[in-house]
Design a protein around this motif. Structure first.
Motif, PDB file in Angstrom:
ATOM      1  N   TYR A  85      37.026  47.466  35.435  1.00  0.00           N
ATOM      2  CA  TYR A  85      37.105  47.123  36.866  1.00  0.00           C
ATOM      3  C   TYR A  85      35.711  47.164  37.505  1.00  0.00           C
ATOM      4  N   LEU A  86      34.955  48.198  37.176  1.00  0.00           N
ATOM      5  CA  LEU A  86      33.605  48.309  37.750  1.00  0.00           C
ATOM      6  C   LEU A  86      32.707  47.173  37.258  1.00  0.00           C
ATOM      7  N   THR A  87      32.929  46.740  36.037  1.00  0.00           N
ATOM      8  CA  THR A  87      32.176  45.593  35.505  1.00  0.00           C
ATOM      9  C   THR A  87      32.584  44.325  36.251  1.00  0.00           C
ATOM     10  N   TYR A  88      33.895  44.175  36.450  1.00  0.00           N
ATOM     11  CA  TYR A  88      34.425  43.014  37.193  1.00  0.00           C
ATOM     12  C   TYR A  88      33.802  42.963  38.601  1.00  0.00           C
ATOM     13  N   CYS A  89      33.621  44.125  39.207  1.00  0.00           N
ATOM     14  CA  CYS A  89      33.061  44.205  40.570  1.00  0.00           C
ATOM     15  C   CYS A  89      31.539  44.067  40.596  1.00  0.00           C
ATOM     16  N   GLY A  90      30.916  43.959  39.425  1.00  0.00           N
ATOM     17  CA  GLY A  90      29.465  43.790  39.387  1.00  0.00           C
ATOM     18  C   GLY A  90      28.689  45.090  39.434  1.00  0.00           C
ATOM     19  N   ALA A  91      29.383  46.232  39.342  1.00  0.00           N
ATOM     20  CA  ALA A  91      28.691  47.518  39.391  1.00  0.00           C
ATOM     21  C   ALA A  91      28.094  47.880  38.032  1.00  0.00           C
ATOM     22  N   ILE A  92      28.576  47.233  36.979  1.00  0.00           N
ATOM     23  CA  ILE A  92      28.046  47.431  35.622  1.00  0.00           C
ATOM     24  C   ILE A  92      27.713  46.046  35.066  1.00  0.00           C
ATOM     25  N   ASP A  93      26.563  45.969  34.469  1.00  0.00           N
ATOM     26  CA  ASP A  93      26.112  44.692  33.916  1.00  0.00           C
ATOM     27  C   ASP A  93      26.903  44.350  32.658  1.00  0.00           C
ATOM     28  N   GLY A  94      27.277  43.097  32.515  1.00  0.00           N
ATOM     29  CA  GLY A  94      27.981  42.669  31.307  1.00  0.00           C
ATOM     30  C   GLY A  94      29.142  41.764  31.663  1.00  0.00           C
ATOM     31  N   PRO A  95      29.686  41.097  30.641  1.00  0.00           N
ATOM     32  CA  PRO A  95      30.817  40.202  30.910  1.00  0.00           C
ATOM     33  C   PRO A  95      32.076  41.010  31.231  1.00  0.00           C
ATOM     34  N   ALA A  96      32.781  40.583  32.276  1.00  0.00           N
ATOM     35  CA  ALA A  96      34.023  41.276  32.642  1.00  0.00           C
ATOM     36  C   ALA A  96      35.119  40.922  31.651  1.00  0.00           C
ATOM     37  N   ALA A  97      35.938  41.906  31.303  1.00  0.00           N
ATOM     38  CA  ALA A  97      37.085  41.638  30.431  1.00  0.00           C
ATOM     39  C   ALA A  97      38.049  40.706  31.165  1.00  0.00           C
ATOM     40  N   PRO A  98      38.736  39.835  30.425  1.00  0.00           N
ATOM     41  CA  PRO A  98      39.699  38.938  31.101  1.00  0.00           C
ATOM     42  C   PRO A  98      40.720  39.764  31.888  1.00  0.00           C
ATOM     43  N   LEU A  99      41.072  39.269  33.068  1.00  0.00           N
ATOM     44  CA  LEU A  99      42.040  39.990  33.901  1.00  0.00           C
ATOM     45  C   LEU A  99      43.434  39.873  33.290  1.00  0.00           C
ATOM     46  N   PRO A 100      44.062  41.000  32.957  1.00  0.00           N
ATOM     47  CA  PRO A 100      45.448  40.916  32.471  1.00  0.00           C
ATOM     48  C   PRO A 100      46.370  40.519  33.624  1.00  0.00           C
ATOM     49  N   PRO A 101      47.577  40.065  33.318  1.00  0.00           N
ATOM     50  CA  PRO A 101      48.516  39.780  34.409  1.00  0.00           C
ATOM     51  C   PRO A 101      48.882  41.068  35.144  1.00  0.00           C
ATOM     52  N   LEU A 102      49.227  40.928  36.421  1.00  0.00           N
ATOM     53  CA  LEU A 102      49.689  42.088  37.195  1.00  0.00           C
ATOM     54  C   LEU A 102      51.076  42.470  36.681  1.00  0.00           C
ATOM     55  N   ALA A 103      51.232  43.743  36.307  1.00  0.00           N
ATOM     56  CA  ALA A 103      52.487  44.163  35.668  1.00  0.00           C
ATOM     57  C   ALA A 103      53.684  44.039  36.612  1.00  0.00           C
ATOM     58  N   TRP A 104      53.428  44.231  37.906  1.00  0.00           N
ATOM     59  CA  TRP A 104      54.515  44.151  38.893  1.00  0.00           C
ATOM     60  C   TRP A 104      53.889  43.895  40.250  1.00  0.00           C
ATOM     61  N   PRO A 105      54.473  43.045  41.091  1.00  0.00           N
ATOM     62  CA  PRO A 105      53.852  42.775  42.396  1.00  0.00           C
ATOM     63  C   PRO A 105      53.739  44.041  43.237  1.00  0.00           C
ATOM     64  N   ALA A 106      52.757  44.067  44.133  1.00  0.00           N
ATOM     65  CA  ALA A 106      52.623  45.194  45.060  1.00  0.00           C
ATOM     66  C   ALA A 106      53.820  45.214  46.006  1.00  0.00           C
ATOM     67  N   THR A 107      54.207  46.410  46.424  1.00  0.00           N
ATOM     68  CA  THR A 107      55.332  46.562  47.352  1.00  0.00           C
ATOM     69  C   THR A 107      54.926  47.544  48.456  1.00  0.00           C
ATOM     70  N   PRO A 108      55.591  47.456  49.622  1.00  0.00           N
ATOM     71  CA  PRO A 108      55.257  48.412  50.687  1.00  0.00           C
ATOM     72  C   PRO A 108      55.699  49.820  50.303  1.00  0.00           C
ATOM     73  N   LEU A 109      54.856  50.805  50.597  1.00  0.00           N
ATOM     74  CA  LEU A 109      55.258  52.199  50.359  1.00  0.00           C
ATOM     75  C   LEU A 109      56.538  52.503  51.141  1.00  0.00           C
ATOM     76  N   ALA A 110      56.652  51.872  52.321  1.00  0.00           N
ATOM     77  CA  ALA A 110      57.843  52.081  53.145  1.00  0.00           C
ATOM     78  C   ALA A 110      59.088  51.426  52.531  1.00  0.00           C
ATOM     79  N   GLY A 111      58.893  50.679  51.459  1.00  0.00           N
ATOM     80  CA  GLY A 111      60.032  50.058  50.775  1.00  0.00           C
ATOM     81  C   GLY A 111      60.563  50.893  49.627  1.00  0.00           C
ATOM     82  N   SER A 112      59.890  51.995  49.305  1.00  0.00           N
ATOM     83  CA  SER A 112      60.337  52.827  48.185  1.00  0.00           C
ATOM     84  C   SER A 112      61.580  53.613  48.577  1.00  0.00           C
ATOM     85  N   GLU A 113      62.597  53.536  47.730  1.00  0.00           N
ATOM     86  CA  GLU A 113      63.794  54.357  47.956  1.00  0.00           C
ATOM     87  C   GLU A 113      63.564  55.732  47.343  1.00  0.00           C
ATOM     88  N   GLN A 114      63.840  56.762  48.135  1.00  0.00           N
ATOM     89  CA  GLN A 114      63.707  58.135  47.644  1.00  0.00           C
ATOM     90  C   GLN A 114      65.101  58.697  47.424  1.00  0.00           C
TER      91      GLN A 114
END
Ligand SMILES: [Zn+2]
Length: 372
Positions: free
Chosen positions: A264-293
Motif C-alpha cells: 500500500y505504501l508503495t502504491y501511494c508513492g511512499a516507497i520507491d518501486g513498482p506497486a503490486a497489482p491491486l487485488p479485487p476488493l473482497a467486499w464492498p464498504a458498508t456504513p458502520l451504522a449498517g452493522s447489525e449487533q
C-alpha cells in the motif's frame, strides 16, 4: 532508523511508563507515514505486524527506496501492557478509571478553527500546514492531568502531521476488517484490497473519539467550517485496521499483513518501486451504522453457528444459547445480509451481552456506533 523515548507523566512515586517511537526516512520528502499498534494492549496481532513492518522498513531504508518519513510505535500503550488481574492481562480499559484506551482522544476542531481564523488562503497545501501548526500548538499547550491523557496526547503529537495513519488493532474472533472515515474511503480502499479486508466500515463520526477519528473527524469538521471559503484538504488518511482475532498471532499472518501494508505504501508513492497489482476488493464498504449487533436474549452457554468472515443471509441462524438449568435452546438469527466480521470469544454469556456483528448496507443504528 533511530528511536526516541517519550517518558509519560508518572502516576505514583517510583513508577514511570515510556513510549518508544522508531523513525525512518527523512522529512525532506514532504510525506509522512505513521503506524502504531497495541493501543488496546491486549491486541497482540497488530504489534507483531508492526514489528514485521519495522524489519521491512529497515531493509527498504538501507536500499535507499524510502520516499517518506515513517514514525512507527509498535507498543502504543505501556499502561495497558502492565495491567494484570488474577493472571489475566487487561489491555482495553484503564483499570483505575474504566476508560477505554481508544476512546476520548482530544477533538480540537473548534479550537483549531479559532486559531487559524484569518490565516487561511487559496493554497490547500499552505492551509494544511497552517492547520497542523495550530493543532500542534494546542496539543503542546495542554497540561495532561494523568498518565492516560499524557499517553493520548503524545500519540497525537507523533501523528498529527502524517499523511497516512494506520492504527493496528484486532477484534475478539474476527476476519480481517477495517474502520475509516467516509470521506477518505477512496484513499483507504487500496489498503483494504491489499489486506484482503472482508469488511470496511465507514463513518463520519462514530461517537467514540477513537484515535483514527481524532484525525479524520477533525479534518472533516474543519472542512465543514471553512470549506466554502478556502480549500481544506482531507489532511490524512487515518485507518483502524483489525488484524483478525486476538489469538491470530503467527509469523505467517504478520508477514502477510506487513507485506500488504508495504504494498500500500508503495502504491501511494511512499516507497520507491513498482506497486503490486491491486487485488479485487473482497467486499464492498458498508456504513458502520449498517452493522447489525447481536445481544444475548438470555444467559447461557453460547454456541457459534457461523465462522467469522462468512457471508450470511437474512434469517440465517448465527448463535444458539443453551440454558444451563434446563437445556432450553434459543436461536438467534441475522436480520441482515452481509459479512459476519467479528464475534465474541465467550462461550458463556450473560443476558444482554454483545455477541457479534454482521455488516449491512442499510443504516439501522445511530448514536455511539462503537462498542465500549
Ligand atoms: Zn482495539
Amino acid at each position: 532508523m533511530h528511536s526516541a523515548k517519550h517518558r509519560l507523566l508518572a502516576a505514583t512515586d517510583g513508577t514511570a511508563h515510556q513510549l518508544i517511537s522508531h523513525h525512518f526516512g527523512s522529512e525532506a520528502h514532504g510525506k509522512k507515514i505513521y503506524i502504531q499498534a497495541g493501543l488496546h494492549a491486549d491486541e497482540i496481532p497488530g504489534m507483531l505486524v508492526a514489528l514485521t513492518v519495522m524489519d521491512k522498513l529497515q531493509q527498504i531504508e538501507q536500499q535507499g527506496r524510502l520516499r517518506c518519513e515513517v514514525v512507527l510505535v509498535s507498543a502504543a500503550n505501556p499502561i495497558g501492557l502492565s495491567q494484570y488481574v488474577l493472571g489475566y492481562g487487561i489491555g482495553r480499559f484503564e483499570l483505575a478509571s474504566g476508560r477505554n484506551f481508544n476512546r476520548g482522544f482530544p477533538l480540537l476542531a473548534p479550537q483549531i478553527a479559532d486559531a487559524v481564523e484569518g490565516k487561511l488562503g487559496a493554497d490547500a497545501e499552505a492551509n494544511r500546514a497552517v492547520i497542523r501548526a495550530a493543532w500542534r500548538e494546542l496539543l503542546l499547550a495542554q497540561q495532561p492531568r494523568q498518565t492516560f491523557d499524557d499517553m493520548q496526547r503524545t500519540l497525537m503529537l507523533l501523528s498529527i502531521d502524517a499523511d497516512i495513519i494506520l492504527d493496528l488493532h484486532c477484534s475478539r474472533e474476527a476476519t480481517m476488517h477495517l474502520y475509516t472515515g467516509e470521506a477518505i474511503w477512496p484513499d483507504a480502499e487500496p489498503l483494504a484490497r491489499y489486506l484482503g479486508a472482508r469488511a470496511s466500515l465507514l463513518a463520519v463520526d462514530s461517537g467514540g473519539q477513537s484515535f483514527d477519528e481524532a484525525h479524520s473527524f477533525t479534518w472533516w469538521k474543519l472542512q465543514q467550517r471553512f470549506g466554502e471559503q478556502f480549500p481544506i484538504p482531507r489532511g490524512s488518511t487515518a485507518v483502524t485496521v483489525e488484524h483478525r482475532g486476538q489469538r491470530d498471532v503467527t509469523d505467517e499472518l504478520a508477514q502477510q499483513d506487513a507485506t500488504a501494508i508495504i504494498e500500500y505504501l508503495t502504491y501511494c508513492g511512499a516507497i520507491d518501486g513498482p506497486a503490486a497489482p491491486l487485488p479485487p476488493l473482497a467486499w464492498p464498504a458498508t456504513p458502520l451504522a449498517g452493522s447489525e449487533q447481536f445481544h444475548a436474549p438470555s444467559a447461557g452457554i453460547l454456541l457459534h453457528c457461523v465462522d467469522a468472515g462468512a457471508e450470511v443471509s437474512v434469517g440465517q441462524q448465527i448463535f444458539v444459547i443453551v440454558d444451563t438449568a434446563d437445556g432450553t435452546r434459543t436461536s438467534i438469527h441475522s436480520r441482515t445480509a452481509g459479512i459476519f466480521y467479528m464475534r465474541r470469544d465467550a462461550r458463556y454469556v450473560r443476558q444482554g451481552d454483545p455477541l457479534g456483528r454482521v455488516s449491512g448496507h442499510e443504516v439501522i443504528r445511530s448514536g455511539n456506533l462503537l462498542s465500549a
